[in-house]
Scaffold this active site. Structure first.
Site, PDB file in Angstrom:
ATOM      1  N   GLN A 204      -9.796  40.905  51.427  1.00 38.57           N
ATOM      2  CA  GLN A 204     -10.142  40.761  52.839  1.00 38.57           C
ATOM      3  C   GLN A 204      -8.872  40.374  53.593  1.00 38.57           C
ATOM      4  OE1 GLN A 204     -13.847  41.312  53.732  1.00 38.57           O
ATOM      5  NE2 GLN A 204     -13.092  42.370  51.907  1.00 38.57           N
ATOM      6  N   ALA A 245     -21.012  38.610  59.252  1.00 39.13           N
ATOM      7  CA  ALA A 245     -20.249  39.219  58.167  1.00 39.13           C
ATOM      8  C   ALA A 245     -18.943  39.820  58.665  1.00 39.13           C
ATOM      9  CB  ALA A 245     -21.099  40.271  57.462  1.00 39.13           C
ATOM     10  N   HIS A 246     -18.164  40.359  57.716  1.00 34.70           N
ATOM     11  CA  HIS A 246     -16.818  40.857  58.031  1.00 34.70           C
ATOM     12  C   HIS A 246     -16.861  42.052  58.983  1.00 34.70           C
ATOM     13  CE1 HIS A 246     -16.867  43.546  54.148  1.00 34.70           C
ATOM     14  NE2 HIS A 246     -17.881  43.784  54.941  1.00 34.70           N
ATOM     15  N   ASN A 247     -15.891  42.061  59.884  1.00 34.89           N
ATOM     16  CA  ASN A 247     -15.671  43.156  60.835  1.00 34.89           C
ATOM     17  C   ASN A 247     -16.771  43.307  61.875  1.00 34.89           C
ATOM     18  OD1 ASN A 247     -14.300  44.453  58.021  1.00 34.89           O
ATOM     19  ND2 ASN A 247     -13.051  44.462  59.876  1.00 34.89           N
ATOM     20  N   SER A 265     -19.588  45.081  59.879  1.00 31.47           N
ATOM     21  CA  SER A 265     -19.176  46.180  60.760  1.00 31.47           C
ATOM     22  C   SER A 265     -20.205  46.527  61.827  1.00 31.47           C
ATOM     23  CB  SER A 265     -18.843  47.433  59.937  1.00 31.47           C
ATOM     24  OG  SER A 265     -17.769  47.163  59.052  1.00 31.47           O
TER      25      SER A 265
END
Length: 347
Positions: A204, A245-247, A265
């Site tokens: 990450q 969460a990520h992005n 995302s």
């Protein structure tokens, strides 16, 4: 530091916030309270019609009401301050009585500061804080006890981190950001690739960017991006125990209630409201000005503004079980109805 109570006359409050006074402008107010519990020297508000009946018995000295309100109380008949939005006006008034005190600038002797970290002279660093390499803490920022600021993180001017908040790595906070206790920003996103018979962790490499005037609730987690950053635009408000969460990207002025979960995302627009316990799966787009009610599961993108819901409201258990059993036959029922319609057309 003085501990004298804060006091304002009704006239002073009205002038400060542009409110109309109906009643005694010289009344002295020393605090705030609910309609049911406020005392004669306190101010309350009526923003929800469900509580209008409490006006009759309220002992509040003053009440903020909406323009056009006609109900009157018995007994003391409080002074009214008339506002376009009573709740907004009350929020501003209540801030006058917030007795929280700003800490003195400086670094507590027990804090551990890396040699390459930069701490503004006006910042306040509490006991047992850890600030790692290349981290920056800007003017007037406040770190409560046991906060951890990881490498390459930035705490913006006048931001406040409550005790035990954590910025893991590559987290950039804007100005006046509030991060409550137990929140973790910049931890690894949940990136995994399955290789035949085992998982491979995807590095990450991104960060987290938080805009000005955001608030992050207690024990909320915001993961850093895999390649690009996870982003919250300005004035985003997150309640407690939320997973971002990520992005993920969240647009300005969006508010999300507790225990919501947003998968990776996802793009959430501006001025959205997301209810508690809602879930949003990954790689979706949510338009501006969307309201998602509590406990809803969002499984596809929402392209138009409006209010959206899923799930079923609570029912008595026996009725719920009967309906759940019938739900299994919904597809069969729909096919039968369609066949019947087709048969009628052929006739």
């Amino acid at each position: 530091m003085s501990t004298a109570p804060t006091r304002f006359t009704v006239a002073e409050i009205a002038n400060r916030f542009g409110l109309e006074v109906r009643g005694d402008p010289s009344l002295v107010i020393s605090g705030v309270g609910t309609l049911a519990a406020a005392q004669p020297d306190q101010i309350s508000f009526l923003a929800n019609a469900r509580y209008r009946s409490q006006l009759a018995t309220s002992t509040a000295g003053a009440v903020v009401v909406r323009k056009g309100e006609t109900a009157t109380g018995s007994g003391s008949a409080p002074t009214w301050l008339v506002a376009a939005d009573p709740y907004v006006a009350f929020a501003r008034i209540a801030a006058l009585f917030d007795r929280g005190s700003a800490p003195s600038p400086g670094v507590h002797p027990s804090a551990i500061i890396a040699a390459t970290a930069r701490i503004a002279d006006s910042a306040s660093i509490g006991p047992f804080c850890v600030i790692e390499e290349r981290a920056i803490v800007e003017d007037g920022a406040e770190l409560g006890a046991h906060c951890h600021i990881g490498p390459d993180c930035r705490v913006g001017a006048q931001s406040r981190l409550y005790p035990r908040a954590t910025l893991v790595t590559r987290v950039c906070l804007g100005k006046r950001v509030l991060v409550h206790s137990g929140a973790v920003l910049g931890a690894d996103g949940f990136g995994l690739a399955f290789d035949s018979d085992h998982w491979i962790k995807v590095p990450q490499l991104g960060g987290v960017r938080i805009g000005d005037d955001c608030e992050i609730g207690a024990n909320t987690t915001i993961d850093r991006g895999a390649l690009e950053d996870t982003v919250l635009e300005e004035d985003v408000r997150l309640d407690n125990q939320i997973q971002v969460a990520h992005n993920v990207m969240i647009g300005a002025h969006t508010a999300i209630a507790g225990c919501a979960a947003i998968a990776g995302s996802t793009r959430i627009g501006r001025n959205c409201l997301i209810g508690g316990g809602a879930g949003i799966i990954g790689h979706l787009t949510i338009a501006d000005r969307v309201t998602i009610t509590a406990m809803s599961l969002v499984t596809h993108s929402i392209r138009e503004a409006g209010e959206y819901s899923s799930g079923t409201p609570i029912q008595e258990s026996r009725l719920w079980r009967r309906n759940a059993a019938r739900f299994k036959h919904l597809d069969e029922l729909a096919r039968n109805v369609a066949d019947n319609k087709k048969g009628h057309r052929n006739d």
